[in-house]
Each structure stands twice: as C-alpha cells, then as structure tokens.
Design an enzyme around this catalytic site. Sequence first.
Site, PDB file in Angstrom:
ATOM      1  N   SER A  98       0.827  -1.191   0.000  1.00  0.00           N
ATOM      2  CA  SER A  98       0.000   0.000   0.000  1.00  0.00           C
ATOM      3  C   SER A  98       0.874   1.259   0.000  1.00  0.00           C
ATOM      4  CB  SER A  98      -0.961  -0.058   1.198  1.00  0.00           C
ATOM      5  OG  SER A  98      -1.924   0.944   1.134  1.00  0.00           O
ATOM      6  N   HIS A 123      -2.367  -1.507  -4.215  1.00  0.00           N
ATOM      7  CA  HIS A 123      -3.826  -1.471  -4.339  1.00  0.00           C
ATOM      8  C   HIS A 123      -4.287  -0.028  -4.269  1.00  0.00           C
ATOM      9  CE1 HIS A 123      -4.528  -1.983   0.336  1.00  0.00           C
ATOM     10  NE2 HIS A 123      -3.874  -0.883   0.040  1.00  0.00           N
TER      11      HIS A 123
END
Length: 199
Positions: A98, A123
């Site tokens: 992330s 993501h």
Amino acid sequence: MSDNLNMTAPGAGTGYSGDIFDRLLRERIIFLGSQVDDEIANKLCAQILLLSAEDPTRDISLYINSPGGSVTAGMAIYDTMKYSPCDIATYGMGLAASMGQFLLSGGTPGKRYALPHARIMMHQPSAGVGGTAADIAIQAEQFAQTKREMAKLIAEHTGQTFEQVTKDSDRDRWFTAEQAKEYGLVDHVITLAEGPISN
C-alpha cells in the site's frame, strides 16, 4: 524509534551513543518499519530534513518494511522525499504494501531496491466515510481525486500507463521482488552475493 535525533559524536568506546536507530541515522539510514501514521511521518520527515541540511550532496537510504497506512501521512513523507536535494535510495524488505509500496517506488530513479524475499503489494487507497449525505459526497470526491493522483504518480515512477496502474490496483496486486522490478516499482533486486548495503 527514538525521539532523540541528536547527531553528536559516538560515545567513547561504544561505537554509538545509545539507540541503534541514532547510529544508523548518522550513517544516513532511516527506517519505516511500521504502519504509516502521522507520528511516524513526522519523524521520517524530520530525519530527511535533518540529513538534507547536514549534507545536501549525499544519498539518504530509506528502508521500508511496512503494511502501509494513512494516505495523508504517506504523502507528507513522499513530498519531503521529493523536496530534499538528496537522492533518496529506497529499499523494500519484508513487506512493502500500500503506502509502503508507494514510497518504495517513489525513490530516486535507479536507486530503488528490493531484497530478494521482499513482497510488494499495490492497491487503491482506502478510506472510511461517515457523516451526513453531503459529507459523504465530499469525502467520496476527495477519495476519487486521491486515487487518481496516486495512480498518476505510480505510472510516472514505473513507466506503466495510468490506465494499467488503475486496473492493476483495483484489487490487491502482489509482486515478488523480481516481478516488482519487471513492473517498474523497483530498479534492482539485491542478491546476497552482492554483500552489505551501504551508501
């Protein structure tokens, strides 16, 4: 990590003045070894600014083992990295997920590394929303803007298209170190045969 950012000379006979992170800081090595939040971001930004002021011509090494965290805190670190006159070499180890992935790929081009068993995960940013309908609509627009901005920056850092990054980050996308190199998230995979990592 110690709150003490003292850059004084090592204590006599010890090789360093206490905390191991203080010793590493003197070697221009900083760590992101936890979730990204405001407290960690403030410490890392302060360390980058301190090292930049101390010697704007020498590289700073940022080691990342992080599951990600706050987008705004991560963006504070990212902007400070870009503001620094120093090259920021990034090293992914363990997990760079992330916001950890975002900061890893945001290092100086040619100086972004992954250790051989690192796992990198990309993501889309996530956020909780709440409040009135009007508040939720405002938050949703801000979230969409942040998602576009991050995809644009990842595309710039990787050489992928904006559309490809948007598609690939729609769900959790996992990379081995070699796959991250192929995608453009890092430039090099460090092999054990290369020996110790230093500036």
